[in-house]
Design an enzyme around this catalytic site. Structure first.
Site, short mmCIF file in Angstrom:
data_model
loop_
_atom_site.label_atom_id
_atom_site.label_comp_id
_atom_site.label_asym_id
_atom_site.label_seq_id
_atom_site.Cartn_x
_atom_site.Cartn_y
_atom_site.Cartn_z
CG HIS A 140 10.51 -35.67 -7.98
ND1 HIS A 140 11.48 -34.86 -7.46
CD2 HIS A 140 11.05 -36.91 -8.02
CE1 HIS A 140 12.57 -35.56 -7.21
NE2 HIS A 140 12.33 -36.83 -7.53
CE LYS A 169 9.12 -20.74 -11.94
NZ LYS A 169 9.36 -21.52 -10.74
NE ARG A 170 9.55 -28.10 -20.02
CZ ARG A 170 9.64 -29.37 -20.44
NH1 ARG A 170 10.68 -30.12 -20.14
NH2 ARG A 170 8.68 -29.89 -21.18
CE LYS A 202 7.03 -25.83 -13.75
NZ LYS A 202 7.77 -26.05 -12.49
CB THR A 262 15.52 -26.72 -7.39
OG1 THR A 262 15.15 -27.02 -8.74
CG2 THR A 262 15.24 -27.92 -6.52
CE LYS A 280 19.04 -24.95 -9.39
NZ LYS A 280 18.30 -25.67 -10.44
#
Ligand code: 26V
Length: 822
Positions: free
Chosen positions: A369, A560-561, A566, A668, A672
């Site tokens: 992952h 998100k985290r 990110k 993911t 969504k």
């Protein structure tokens, strides 16, 4: 509706009509909870409702188990240290197709289902994407008919609760079990002993090479399972999620206690229980903590003992395990299972090492992952050896076996051999869990097409040369039951009214919406649903965190985290630049925006916590400046979790998927958002690439460097300072942050963070800034053309069906598990 069930008829089919349900709820309240309706608290009602649904699920659960038992087919075991489930009640009622009846039943009792549903705590037994994927997979496996068991840990404290205090993240323990957990069943009869440390001696008969051995652990604990039923869509199949809890072998050392050594007597018990007390709240990097390795071995060993026990009970011969069991390793967290299974086969079941190794490899498969080097697990050899002395021997034996094979292959030089070794010999010797999982599996998969290619080129380059057939792609998916049908019933109804109900059983039917993308009447209805969800979110946020936002503004969301790769920082710097521009050009026609952030930072991740503080500091200044009132607003939503996510995705206009290309394995959340009709602004990273392929280039806003360009730029050595000098907009924004505009109480608060961009900018914030800013302008243009926006939003939903986790699970079943579907 009460579906006819194939297979065994129910002795007394339970009824689903609302008067029966109402009667049962009151009955459970009275006899199970011991309250009457007049004195019941809201929690009591929740409990009673769950018990009523649970009984119906149990009927299907027992039937499923019986069918598994009778068909003697292959089973799938999904081993994961994380299951980020969220609430279960709505999922269960809705999958059992009892939602309306239950709502009716409760309103006849003057109880509001939505109100009691809010009281259910989130089962937050995971950090982020990897854990949520495991939860979506469990639901999809029950839906598409994979006979599966999930195995994990029953943490007493799941993911921490995040409070924001003066803009800083504060971590508080989450006590999800405080009111009891009506979904779980303790199954003491399936408890196992788990050993740690101790000594290894030659076994009495020492047949085979390497030989069978006898391990006498110095420390032992008991693993006791708790089972939760996971019900699939339409209640067709109910699978089990089996979570292990650690208990001391002797609950109380009475003699010791009575002799006056109270603390000593309790020490062992506390030590055992602390094993499953808390989820590690990090999503990368771990400074060699032995408790974590103990957790990994604890749950893996318990699960494997359970799998082997079940196999022998059903099939008699452990040698056929690989024909009847497929074990999926969710990342390397259960990778020690490779050595554990070999140990069980060799030391307990008298199988020769070579055969044991074949069985293990045929049984396991592994999902990777992340490619982040700091997230690739490895354990110092001395720690591994002390805790798991027998496993250390087996790791060496496996390593010898593999390296021997590699050395025979032409062109496999010393560098390649040392890269595939299970032991990292550079510096402190470490056991590489990724390599162990890879060699111990017959299939190894990535979670998006790009990520899978990068696995072949980077971390597993040499292993891929040795086993070219092993790496394969299984792009992630999400369950549409939770991420569309439950969290967005308004959209679900609109779609059903437009194309019929088939999409509920087959998400790919959503493509039929494509032909309505240009239909003005449909566009209006679609955007009306969006507005309703935005109003609902606005109302919620007002109560939840005091934020007042205008539902007519564009909701631009990044949830998100918090992680540097990110690039929440890129988004915040853009907010600052936009703020500057609006103030400089008040005469222009700005699209009103609300930028919403949510996410947790690992407690030990300094920069991530600082980014949260920065978002809050910038929010305070912007939100209090009358010059941008009604045009720009920033909100940081505290304690982002599955339940918050269910309110945020349906209300989003714009989905921020802006990671440095090559670093986000899949994502993911991106899916969504897409399902719920948001447009994506994103880099060509992870599954964004595939989202673009499905929606078409014209329905997504892509910016920034590609993964290849990022790699090349890093290779060349890049000068962020020069880039910043050339971008006035970026320079102004960075200077404002650096000089304390947003932190007058501590002007140097962000010096380090911004210096990082000037000095190395590993995550390419500066390099991608202008491209991002231009892409945001393009978003504004689209926003100004309401029909165009609506069309693009519809195209996103219409082409989201492929991202259903049902599709992903079918691919795993066919290519990896080789298991038939019901
Ligand atoms: C690593 C560690 C190491 C330290 C202790 C705790 C801990 C917990 C989790 C991890 C691995 C994190 C990897 C992860 O969550 N990857 C995400 O997986 C998603 C599902 O495949 C994917 O969509 C995301 O892109 C990826 O970041």
């Amino acid at each position: 509706m009460n579906k006819p069930q194939k297979g065994l008829p129910r002795p007394e089919p339970r009824q689903f009509d609302s008067t029966v349900l109402a009667k049962e709820v009151v009955e459970r309240l009275t006899y199970r909870i011991g309250k009457d309706a007049a004195n019941a608290h809201k929690h009591d009602w929740l409990h009673a409702v769950i018990l009523v649904i649970r009984d119906r699920i149990i009927d299907a659960w027992i039937r499923t188990k019986k069918e598994f038992h009778e068909d003697k087919g292959k089973r799938v075991y999904y081993l994961s240290l994380e299951f980020l489930i969220g609430r279960l009640m709505r999922d269960a009622v809705s999958n059992m197709e009892m939602l309306e009846q239950m709502q009716e039943a409760l309103s006849s009792l003057n109880v509001d289902l939505d109100v009691v549903a809010e009281l259910e705590p989130d089962a937050a037994l995971g950090n982020g994407g990897l854990g949520r994927l495991a939860a979506c997979f469990m639901e999809s496996m029950a839906t598409v008919g994979v006979p599966a068991y999930g195995y994990g840990i029953r943490y007493v404290n799941g993911m921490f609760r995040q409070e924001i205090s003066d803009g800083w993240q504060v971590e508080l323990p989450e006590t999800w079990l405080a009111h009891g957990n009506p979904w779980e069943f303790e199954r003491r009869e399936f408890s196992y002993e788990i050993g740690f440390a101790g000594k290894v001696e030659a076994a009495e008969e020492t047949l085979g090479t390497p030989a069978k051995m006898k391990w006498s652990p110095q420390e032992r604990v008991v693993a006791t399972p708790y089972d939760t039923p996971i019900v699939g869509w339409r209640g067709n199949q109910v699978n089990s999620l089996r979570l292990w809890s650690a208990k001391p072998i002797d609950p109380i050392l009475l003699d010791q206690f009575n002799a006056g050594d109270h603390q000593g007597a309790l020490r062992e018990s506390n030590r055992a229980q602390s094993l499953t007390r808390v989820l590690y709240p990090a999503d990368s990097s771990l400074a060699g903590q032995s408790l974590r390795l103990r957790q990994e071995y604890f749950f893996t060993s318990a699960s494997l003992q359970d799998i082997v026990r079940r196999h022998i009970q059903d099939f008699g011969d452990v040698r056929t395990l690989h024909e009847k069991a497929s074990i999926q390793l969710n990342d390397t967290h259960p990778a020690v299972g490779v050595a554990e299974l070999v140990r069980l086969l060799v030391d307990v079941h008298d199988i020769e090492f070579a055969e044991a190794w074949e069985i293990a490899r045929e049984t396991f498969s592994y999902t990777n992952h992340t490619l982040l080097p700091e997230a690739l697990e490895s354990w110092p050899v001395p720690l591994f050896e002390r805790l798991l002395p027998r496993h250390m021997q087996l790791v060496y034996a496996i390593n010898a076996h593999i390296l021997k094979k590699a050395r025979k292959i032409e062109g496999f030089d010393d560098a390649a051999v040392s890269a595939i070794s299970l032991i990292d010999e550079n510096g402190e010797r470490r056991v590489r869990m990724g390599n162990l999982a890879f060699v111990g599996s017959h299939k190894v998969n990535g979670v998006s097409a790009l990520h899978t290619e990068l696995m072949k080129q980077t971390v597993f380059k040499d292993l891929h040369k040795l086993y070219p057939e092993r790496i394969n792609n299984k792009t992630n998916g999400v369950t549409f039951r939770r991420w569309m049908m439950q969290c967005n019933p308004e959209l679900t109804s609109l779609i059903e009214a437009t194309i019929g109900a088939d999409f509920k059983d087959d998400a790919e039917q959503l493509v039929r919406l494509n032909k309505f993308a240009d239909d003005a009447a449909f566009q209006e209805k679609f955007m009306e649903v969006k507005l309703q969800k935005k109003i609902a979110l606005s109302n919620h946020l007002k109560n939840y965190c005091g934020a007042k936002i205008d539902p007519n503004a564009m909701f631009d969301i990044q949830i998100k985290r918090i992680h540097e790769y990110k690039r929440q920082l890129l988004n915040i710097v853009h907010a600052v630049a936009l703020y500057d521009q609006i103030r400089s050009h008040p005469e222009l026609d700005w699209a009103p925006r609300v930028k919403i952030f949510g996410g947790k930072a690992a407690p030990s991740y300094h920069n991530a916590k600082l980014i949260i503080k920065l978002a809050n500091d910038v929010a305070r200044v912007i939100n209090n400046d009358p010059a941008v009132q009604g045009l720009l607003k920033i909100v940081f939503v505290p304690n982002y979790n599955v339940s918050q996510a269910e309110r945020l995705f349906p209300a989003a206009d714009l989905s921020e998927q802006i990671s440095t290309a090559g670093m986000e394995a899949s994502g993911t959340g991106n899916m969504k958002f897409q399902v719920n009709g948001a447009l994506t602004i994103g880099t060509l990273d992870g599954a964004n690439v595939e989202i673009k392929e499905h929606v078409g280039d014209e329905n997504i806003v892509i910016f920034g460097m590609t993964a290849e360009e990022v790699a090349a730029r890093r290779e060349q050595g890049y000068s962020p300072r020069d880039v910043i000098e050339q971008s006035k907009e970026l320079k102004q924004a960075l200077t404002a942050i650096q000089s304390g505009t947003f932190s007058p109480d501590d002007p140097h608060r962000y010096s380090g963070l911004i210096d990082g961009i000037y000095e190395h900018d590993w995550f390419m914030v500066a390099a991608d800034f202008d491209s991002y800013s231009n892409a945001q302008r393009r978003v504004d243009e689209i926003w100004s053309d309401k029909k165009l926006w609506a069309k693009m939003a519809i195209k996103n939903t219409a082409n989201s069906g492929w991202f259903s986790s049902d599709r992903t699970i079918r691919q795993y079943a066919e290519d990896i598990w080789k298991v038939g579907l019901k």
